[in-house]
Motif scaffolding. Structure first.
Motif, short mmCIF file in Angstrom:
data_model
loop_
_atom_site.label_atom_id
_atom_site.label_comp_id
_atom_site.label_asym_id
_atom_site.label_seq_id
_atom_site.Cartn_x
_atom_site.Cartn_y
_atom_site.Cartn_z
N ALA A 180 0.83 -1.20 0.00
CA ALA A 180 0.00 0.00 0.00
C ALA A 180 0.87 1.26 0.00
CB ALA A 180 -0.93 0.00 1.21
N MET A 181 1.95 1.24 0.77
CA MET A 181 2.85 2.39 0.81
C MET A 181 3.54 2.58 -0.55
SD MET A 181 2.41 3.86 3.62
CE MET A 181 3.74 5.02 3.54
N ARG A 182 3.95 1.48 -1.17
CA ARG A 182 4.57 1.58 -2.50
C ARG A 182 3.57 2.12 -3.52
NH1 ARG A 182 7.03 -3.27 -0.88
NH2 ARG A 182 5.49 -4.52 -1.98
N GLU A 183 2.32 1.69 -3.43
CA GLU A 183 1.28 2.15 -4.35
C GLU A 183 1.04 3.65 -4.17
OE1 GLU A 183 -1.40 2.51 -7.26
OE2 GLU A 183 -0.16 0.75 -6.89
N LEU A 184 0.96 4.10 -2.93
CA LEU A 184 0.78 5.54 -2.68
C LEU A 184 1.98 6.32 -3.21
CD1 LEU A 184 -0.75 5.53 0.91
CD2 LEU A 184 -1.89 6.16 -1.22
N GLU A 185 3.16 5.78 -3.02
CA GLU A 185 4.37 6.43 -3.52
C GLU A 185 4.33 6.54 -5.04
OE1 GLU A 185 8.06 8.25 -3.57
OE2 GLU A 185 6.90 7.74 -1.79
N ARG A 186 3.96 5.45 -5.71
CA ARG A 186 3.86 5.47 -7.18
C ARG A 186 2.82 6.49 -7.64
NH1 ARG A 186 4.65 -0.20 -6.87
NH2 ARG A 186 2.43 -0.54 -6.63
N GLU A 187 1.71 6.51 -6.93
CA GLU A 187 0.60 7.38 -7.33
C GLU A 187 0.91 8.85 -7.09
OE1 GLU A 187 -4.09 7.92 -6.07
OE2 GLU A 187 -3.12 5.97 -5.77
N PHE A 222 -2.79 18.48 -2.79
CA PHE A 222 -1.95 17.29 -2.70
C PHE A 222 -2.11 16.63 -1.34
CE2 PHE A 222 2.10 15.37 -1.43
CZ PHE A 222 2.29 14.45 -2.44
N SER A 223 -2.03 17.42 -0.28
CA SER A 223 -2.16 16.87 1.08
C SER A 223 -3.52 16.23 1.31
CB SER A 223 -1.94 17.97 2.12
OG SER A 223 -0.61 18.41 2.08
N GLU A 224 -4.57 16.92 0.84
CA GLU A 224 -5.92 16.36 1.00
C GLU A 224 -6.07 15.06 0.22
OE1 GLU A 224 -8.70 19.38 -0.14
OE2 GLU A 224 -8.07 20.72 1.49
N ASP A 225 -5.62 15.06 -1.02
CA ASP A 225 -5.73 13.85 -1.85
C ASP A 225 -4.93 12.70 -1.24
OD1 ASP A 225 -7.30 15.32 -3.55
OD2 ASP A 225 -5.76 15.55 -5.11
N LEU A 226 -3.72 13.00 -0.78
CA LEU A 226 -2.88 11.97 -0.16
C LEU A 226 -3.55 11.41 1.09
CD1 LEU A 226 -0.26 10.35 -0.02
CD2 LEU A 226 0.78 12.29 1.17
N ARG A 270 -4.62 7.64 1.56
CA ARG A 270 -3.99 6.91 2.66
C ARG A 270 -5.07 6.29 3.54
NH1 ARG A 270 -0.94 10.79 5.63
NH2 ARG A 270 0.61 10.67 4.00
N ASN A 271 -6.13 7.04 3.82
CA ASN A 271 -7.22 6.51 4.64
C ASN A 271 -7.95 5.37 3.93
OD1 ASN A 271 -6.65 8.27 6.73
ND2 ASN A 271 -8.15 9.79 6.08
N GLU A 272 -8.10 5.48 2.61
CA GLU A 272 -8.72 4.39 1.86
C GLU A 272 -7.88 3.12 1.95
OE1 GLU A 272 -10.80 7.13 -1.65
OE2 GLU A 272 -9.03 5.92 -2.11
N GLU A 273 -6.59 3.28 1.74
CA GLU A 273 -5.68 2.12 1.82
C GLU A 273 -5.65 1.54 3.22
OE1 GLU A 273 -4.08 0.42 -0.60
OE2 GLU A 273 -5.07 1.73 -2.04
N LEU A 274 -5.65 2.40 4.23
CA LEU A 274 -5.66 1.94 5.61
C LEU A 274 -6.93 1.17 5.93
CD1 LEU A 274 -4.28 1.91 8.39
CD2 LEU A 274 -5.38 4.09 8.86
N ALA A 275 -8.07 1.66 5.48
CA ALA A 275 -9.34 0.97 5.71
C ALA A 275 -9.33 -0.40 5.03
CB ALA A 275 -10.51 1.81 5.20
N LYS A 276 -8.82 -0.45 3.79
CA LYS A 276 -8.74 -1.73 3.07
C LYS A 276 -7.81 -2.69 3.80
CE LYS A 276 -7.03 -1.36 -1.05
NZ LYS A 276 -6.71 -1.26 -2.47
#
Length: 170
Positions: free
Chosen positions: A47-54, A109-113, A117-123
């Protein structure tokens, strides 16, 4: 004296007999360190790698814009006194406009991130909960606690490593 000993022995035997069901139930209690799973599971790392890529392209753009704004500011401070008034006013206006746009882009950027991040955390939390429930059913565990509500848990009932192993297989 002898009746006192017999009475104490009877009370002790009754206490042990009454405590047996509680002790047997204690074997069906487990403990999980959720923070460790959130940090160490392969799904969390992915999930962290995906957020980094995105988000890394947008982050790079913001870094580049910040550097350009710093260059404009330096130019204003260094050469502003030597510029003609209209050139200086144009440069100040450009700096001011780009600074506002930069702040908006940073906020966006901060809001989108944070949303992602919250979506990935919930998943991830859903997957962790599923792994915990599956392991609890597999091992016939009656109760699993997390560090949020526990003051102490012995290593004997800590199944965090087992949950991490299950998530690595997943």
């Amino acid at each position: 004296m002898r009746p006192l000993r017999i009475g104490l022995a009877a009370v002790l035997a009754a206490s042990v007999w009454l405590a047996l069901p509680a002790a047997a139930g204690a074997e069906n209690v487990a403990f999980v360190t959720m923070n460790r799973i959130l940090e160490d599971s392969p799904q969390a790392e992915e999930a962290m790698r995906e957020l980094e890529r995105e988000f890394s392209p947008r982050d790079s753009e913001l870094v580049e814009e910040r550097e350009e704004l710093q260059g404009l500011r330096d130019r204003l401070e260094r050469d502003g006194d030597m510029m003609n008034p209209s050139e200086r006013a144009d440069l100040e206006r450009e700096f001011s406009q780009r600074s506002r746009e930069f702040r908006r882009a940073q906020e966006s950027f901060s809001e989108d991130l944070n949303v992602r991040r919250n979506e990935e955390l919930a998943k991830l939390q859903r997957r962790i909960n599923d792994a915990i429930v599956d392991l609890a059913r597999e091992r016939d565990i009656d109760l699993i606690l997390t560090e949020r509500n526990v003051l102490y848990a012995s290593d004997r009932i800590d199944i965090t490593d087992d949950i991490l192993a299950a998530m690595q297989r997943d």
